[in-house]
Write an enzyme that holds these catalytic residues in place. Structure first.
Site, PDB file in Angstrom:
ATOM      1  N   GLY A  16       0.786  -1.221   0.000  1.00 25.06           N
ATOM      2  CA  GLY A  16       0.000   0.000   0.000  1.00 25.06           C
ATOM      3  C   GLY A  16       0.820   1.274   0.000  1.00 25.06           C
ATOM      4  N   SER A  17       2.065   1.202  -0.485  1.00 19.55           N
ATOM      5  CA  SER A  17       2.855   2.441  -0.477  1.00 19.55           C
ATOM      6  C   SER A  17       2.232   3.477  -1.425  1.00 19.55           C
ATOM      7  CB  SER A  17       4.314   2.169  -0.840  1.00 19.55           C
ATOM      8  OG  SER A  17       4.416   1.705  -2.166  1.00 19.55           O
ATOM      9  N   ASN A  18       1.679   3.028  -2.529  1.00 14.67           N
ATOM     10  CA  ASN A  18       1.004   3.983  -3.425  1.00 14.67           C
ATOM     11  C   ASN A  18      -0.261   4.536  -2.794  1.00 14.67           C
ATOM     12  OD1 ASN A  18       2.280   4.270  -6.230  1.00 14.67           O
ATOM     13  ND2 ASN A  18       2.460   2.091  -5.799  1.00 14.67           N
ATOM     14  N   LYS A  63     -15.870 -14.633  -7.946  1.00  9.19           N
ATOM     15  CA  LYS A  63     -15.542 -13.225  -8.169  1.00  9.19           C
ATOM     16  C   LYS A  63     -16.808 -12.372  -8.123  1.00  9.19           C
ATOM     17  CE  LYS A  63     -12.659 -12.256 -11.479  1.00  9.19           C
ATOM     18  NZ  LYS A  63     -11.623 -11.408 -12.083  1.00  9.19           N
ATOM     19  N   MET A  88      -4.719  -6.963  -6.545  1.00 12.01           N
ATOM     20  CA  MET A  88      -4.275  -8.164  -7.248  1.00 12.01           C
ATOM     21  C   MET A  88      -5.387  -9.037  -7.822  1.00 12.01           C
ATOM     22  SD  MET A  88      -1.130  -7.639  -7.238  1.00 12.01           S
ATOM     23  CE  MET A  88      -0.443  -9.170  -7.864  1.00 12.01           C
ATOM     24  N   ARG A  89      -6.584  -8.482  -7.935  1.00 15.10           N
ATOM     25  CA  ARG A  89      -7.632  -9.290  -8.574  1.00 15.10           C
ATOM     26  C   ARG A  89      -8.142  -8.554  -9.814  1.00 15.10           C
ATOM     27  NH1 ARG A  89     -12.626 -12.611  -5.627  1.00 15.10           N
ATOM     28  NH2 ARG A  89     -12.158 -14.458  -6.849  1.00 15.10           N
ATOM     29  N   ASN A 113      -5.379   2.476 -12.970  1.00 18.18           N
ATOM     30  CA  ASN A 113      -4.398   1.532 -12.414  1.00 18.18           C
ATOM     31  C   ASN A 113      -2.987   2.060 -12.638  1.00 18.18           C
ATOM     32  OD1 ASN A 113      -3.418  -0.953 -11.315  1.00 18.18           O
ATOM     33  ND2 ASN A 113      -3.023  -1.681 -13.400  1.00 18.18           N
ATOM     34  N   HIS A 115       0.817   0.513 -13.282  1.00 12.74           N
ATOM     35  CA  HIS A 115       1.481  -0.748 -13.621  1.00 12.74           C
ATOM     36  C   HIS A 115       2.995  -0.517 -13.701  1.00 12.74           C
ATOM     37  CE1 HIS A 115       1.805  -4.785 -15.201  1.00 12.74           C
ATOM     38  NE2 HIS A 115       2.696  -4.309 -16.056  1.00 12.74           N
TER      39      HIS A 115
HETATM   40  C1  GRF Z   1       3.272  -1.259  -7.535  1.00 14.51           C
HETATM   41  O1  GRF Z   1       4.544  -1.555  -8.056  1.00 14.51           O
HETATM   42  C2  GRF Z   1       2.274  -1.016  -8.635  1.00 14.51           C
HETATM   43  O2  GRF Z   1       2.852  -0.494  -9.791  1.00 14.51           O
HETATM   44  C3  GRF Z   1       1.741  -2.399  -8.890  1.00 14.51           C
HETATM   45  O3  GRF Z   1       1.700  -3.013  -7.633  1.00 14.51           O
HETATM   46  C4  GRF Z   1       2.685  -2.432  -6.787  1.00 14.51           C
HETATM   47  C5  GRF Z   1       1.996  -2.029  -5.516  1.00 14.51           C
HETATM   48  O4  GRF Z   1       2.906  -1.533  -4.569  1.00 14.51           O
HETATM   49  N1  GRF Z   1       0.451  -2.358  -9.539  1.00 14.51           N
HETATM   50  P1  GRF Z   1       2.347  -0.870  -3.228  1.00 14.51           P
HETATM   51  O5  GRF Z   1       1.440  -1.901  -2.585  1.00 14.51           O
HETATM   52  O6  GRF Z   1       1.621   0.376  -3.598  1.00 14.51           O
HETATM   53  O7  GRF Z   1       3.570  -0.606  -2.393  1.00 14.51           O
END
Ligand code: GRF
Length: 196
Positions: A16-18, A63, A88-89, A113, A115
């Site tokens: 969840g760093s993003n 799902k 991740m789904r 999203n 990526h």
């Molecule tokens: C990131 O590298 C993003 O690009 C990908 O999943 C990763 C998630 O990282 N979709 P975080 O959980 O936000 O640290």
């Protein structure tokens, strides 16, 4: 002044760093993210202090059922935009169809999203690892609208970073993630301000 007519949810399954960067940036703009949806009880994000409601909605075998649960929660917050941050789904076509943009010239979903590659290279899992293993001189990230394919939606923004000779895979991922953390909040800001 930003009006809070956009209700944004973040979906995350991992560290969840993003998600954290998005929440921080929203706060700077005096905007409140409606909620965070997590599908993984072991996700690192659940151990962090997050100043917004978190809903752990665990994956079910079906799902359809899982998405129905998620939708129920999103309705409570009248969510109209979703930012996937390491979710991740794969979302179903039906789910995505519920978040289509009404804007006359922007026919895409209201789901975004991030990526970890320069799409269309390395769609799917372990993109940094595959890029590193291929000795790419540049790695990169792509922010895109989500469609029913896997990492195939219309691109919004890409960023690239250079691999250094001495890079380990850990350094490489770190450099990529720093780029992610710088760019994803900019797109959040764009959605908050301009609704696209
Ligand atoms: C990131 O590298 C993003 O690009 C990908 O999943 C990763 C998630 O990282 N979709 P975080 O959980 O936000 O640290």
């Amino acid at each position: 002044m930003i009006s809070q007519t956009k209700n944004i949810a973040i979906f995350a399954s991992g560290n969840g760093s993003n998600a954290i960067e998005l929440i921080k940036h929203a706060k700077k703009l005096n905007f409140t993210i409606a909620c965070l949806i997590c599908d993984n009880p072991h996700a690192g994000i659940l151990k962090k202090e997050i100043p917004i409601p978190i809903h752990l909605i665990e994956k079910t075998k079906s799902k359809k059922e899982h998405e129905r649960e998620i939708l129920k929660t999103l309705e409570r917050y009248q969510v109209n935009w979703i930012f996937l941050a390491g979710y991740m789904r794969i979302l179903s076509e039906d789910f995505i169809a519920k978040f289509t943009h009404k804007h006359p010239t922007h026919a895409h979903s209201r789901i975004i999203n991030i990526h970890p590659s320069l799409l269309p290279k390395y769609q799917g899992l372990h993109a940094y690892e595959r890029s590193f293993a291929n000795n790419d001189q540049f790695g990169g990230i792509t922010i895109h609208y989500v469609d029913a394919g896997i990492d195939t939606g219309e691109m919004i923004l890409q960023g690239k970073f250079e691999r250094k000779n001495e890079d380990t895979i850990t350094d490489y991922i770190k450099r990529g993630q720093e780029l992610e953390h710088g760019l994803y909040p900019k797109i959040l800001e764009r959605v908050i301000k301009y609704d696209y």
